[in-house]
Design a protein around this motif. Structure first.
Motif, PDB file in Angstrom:
ATOM      1  N   TYR A 144       0.883  -1.175   0.000  1.00  0.00           N
ATOM      2  CA  TYR A 144       0.000   0.000   0.000  1.00  0.00           C
ATOM      3  C   TYR A 144       0.914   1.217   0.000  1.00  0.00           C
ATOM      4  CZ  TYR A 144      -3.412   3.433   1.630  1.00  0.00           C
ATOM      5  OH  TYR A 144      -4.215   4.538   1.763  1.00  0.00           O
ATOM      6  N   ASN A 145       0.675   2.135  -0.938  1.00  0.00           N
ATOM      7  CA  ASN A 145       1.546   3.286  -1.128  1.00  0.00           C
ATOM      8  C   ASN A 145       0.804   4.597  -0.874  1.00  0.00           C
ATOM      9  OD1 ASN A 145       3.294   5.260  -1.960  1.00  0.00           O
ATOM     10  ND2 ASN A 145       3.761   4.336  -3.929  1.00  0.00           N
ATOM     11  N   PRO A 146       0.819   5.097   0.372  1.00  0.00           N
ATOM     12  CA  PRO A 146       0.188   6.375   0.669  1.00  0.00           C
ATOM     13  C   PRO A 146       1.187   7.541   0.648  1.00  0.00           C
ATOM     14  CG  PRO A 146       0.686   5.302   2.718  1.00  0.00           C
ATOM     15  CD  PRO A 146       1.157   4.385   1.605  1.00  0.00           C
ATOM     16  N   LEU A 147       2.319   7.334  -0.007  1.00  0.00           N
ATOM     17  CA  LEU A 147       3.335   8.386  -0.081  1.00  0.00           C
ATOM     18  C   LEU A 147       2.827   9.564  -0.909  1.00  0.00           C
ATOM     19  CD1 LEU A 147       6.470   6.134  -0.744  1.00  0.00           C
ATOM     20  CD2 LEU A 147       5.813   7.252   1.410  1.00  0.00           C
ATOM     21  N   PRO A 148       3.505  10.702  -0.838  1.00  0.00           N
ATOM     22  CA  PRO A 148       3.131  11.833  -1.689  1.00  0.00           C
ATOM     23  C   PRO A 148       3.172  11.421  -3.162  1.00  0.00           C
ATOM     24  CG  PRO A 148       4.704  12.537  -0.026  1.00  0.00           C
ATOM     25  CD  PRO A 148       4.616  11.034   0.063  1.00  0.00           C
ATOM     26  N   ALA A 149       2.327  12.053  -3.963  1.00  0.00           N
ATOM     27  CA  ALA A 149       2.206  11.698  -5.386  1.00  0.00           C
ATOM     28  C   ALA A 149       3.544  11.703  -6.107  1.00  0.00           C
ATOM     29  CB  ALA A 149       1.221  12.635  -6.073  1.00  0.00           C
ATOM     30  N   SER A 150       4.436  12.572  -5.720  1.00  0.00           N
ATOM     31  CA  SER A 150       5.739  12.650  -6.394  1.00  0.00           C
ATOM     32  C   SER A 150       6.589  11.395  -6.172  1.00  0.00           C
ATOM     33  CB  SER A 150       6.509  13.887  -5.918  1.00  0.00           C
ATOM     34  OG  SER A 150       6.767  13.795  -4.520  1.00  0.00           O
ATOM     35  N   LEU A 151       6.238  10.571  -5.195  1.00  0.00           N
ATOM     36  CA  LEU A 151       6.981   9.341  -4.914  1.00  0.00           C
ATOM     37  C   LEU A 151       6.240   8.082  -5.363  1.00  0.00           C
ATOM     38  CD1 LEU A 151       8.282  10.211  -1.329  1.00  0.00           C
ATOM     39  CD2 LEU A 151       9.552  10.301  -3.482  1.00  0.00           C
ATOM     40  N   HIS A 152       5.031   8.226  -5.862  1.00  0.00           N
ATOM     41  CA  HIS A 152       4.233   7.052  -6.233  1.00  0.00           C
ATOM     42  C   HIS A 152       4.889   6.201  -7.308  1.00  0.00           C
ATOM     43  CE1 HIS A 152      -0.058   7.713  -4.534  1.00  0.00           C
ATOM     44  NE2 HIS A 152       0.875   7.970  -3.652  1.00  0.00           N
ATOM     45  N   ALA A 153       5.313   6.804  -8.404  1.00  0.00           N
ATOM     46  CA  ALA A 153       5.882   6.017  -9.511  1.00  0.00           C
ATOM     47  C   ALA A 153       7.109   5.237  -9.050  1.00  0.00           C
ATOM     48  CB  ALA A 153       6.219   6.910 -10.694  1.00  0.00           C
ATOM     49  N   GLU A 154       8.051   5.926  -8.418  1.00  0.00           N
ATOM     50  CA  GLU A 154       9.292   5.285  -7.991  1.00  0.00           C
ATOM     51  C   GLU A 154       9.028   4.069  -7.108  1.00  0.00           C
ATOM     52  OE1 GLU A 154      13.248   6.255  -5.273  1.00  0.00           O
ATOM     53  OE2 GLU A 154      11.830   7.867  -5.708  1.00  0.00           O
ATOM     54  N   TRP A 155       8.199   4.227  -6.077  1.00  0.00           N
ATOM     55  CA  TRP A 155       8.022   3.162  -5.118  1.00  0.00           C
ATOM     56  C   TRP A 155       6.990   2.121  -5.544  1.00  0.00           C
ATOM     57  CZ3 TRP A 155      11.887   1.904  -2.558  1.00  0.00           C
ATOM     58  CH2 TRP A 155      12.830   2.877  -2.245  1.00  0.00           C
ATOM     59  N   SER A 156       6.037   2.511  -6.379  1.00  0.00           N
ATOM     60  CA  SER A 156       5.109   1.512  -6.919  1.00  0.00           C
ATOM     61  C   SER A 156       5.829   0.601  -7.898  1.00  0.00           C
ATOM     62  CB  SER A 156       3.914   2.195  -7.589  1.00  0.00           C
ATOM     63  OG  SER A 156       3.144   2.862  -6.611  1.00  0.00           O
TER      64      SER A 156
END
Length: 82
Positions: free
Chosen positions: A66-78
């Protein structure tokens, strides 16, 4: 399941709803600071905290992230989770 970040939405949007799904559980959480991850884990009953997001996405006990990080980090961590 692993959680990237100890955002406020995690409890309301994930932890509480999972109580009604006995086949799913959060096994670990990571945050920018390990102490924050450990505190959050203790408060909501998550058994483990990872020191980094990278440690979490490669952990053997994590099948879903589950990725609730800021949108700017979504691509990298997803992408890393995949």
């Amino acid at each position: 399941m692993g959680v990237l970040g100890a955002a406020r939405i995690v409890r309301q949007g994930l932890i509480d709803p999972l109580a009604s799904l006995p086949d799913l559980r959060v096994s670990r959480i990571a945050a920018r600071e390990l102490t924050r991850a450990r505190t959050f884990a203790f408060d909501v009953g998550i058994p483990a905290a990872s020191a980094t997001y990278a440690d979490l996405v490669t952990a053997d006990d994590v099948d879903i992230v589950y990725n609730p990080l800021p949108a700017s980090l979504h691509a990298e961590w997803s992408i890393a989770a995949l």
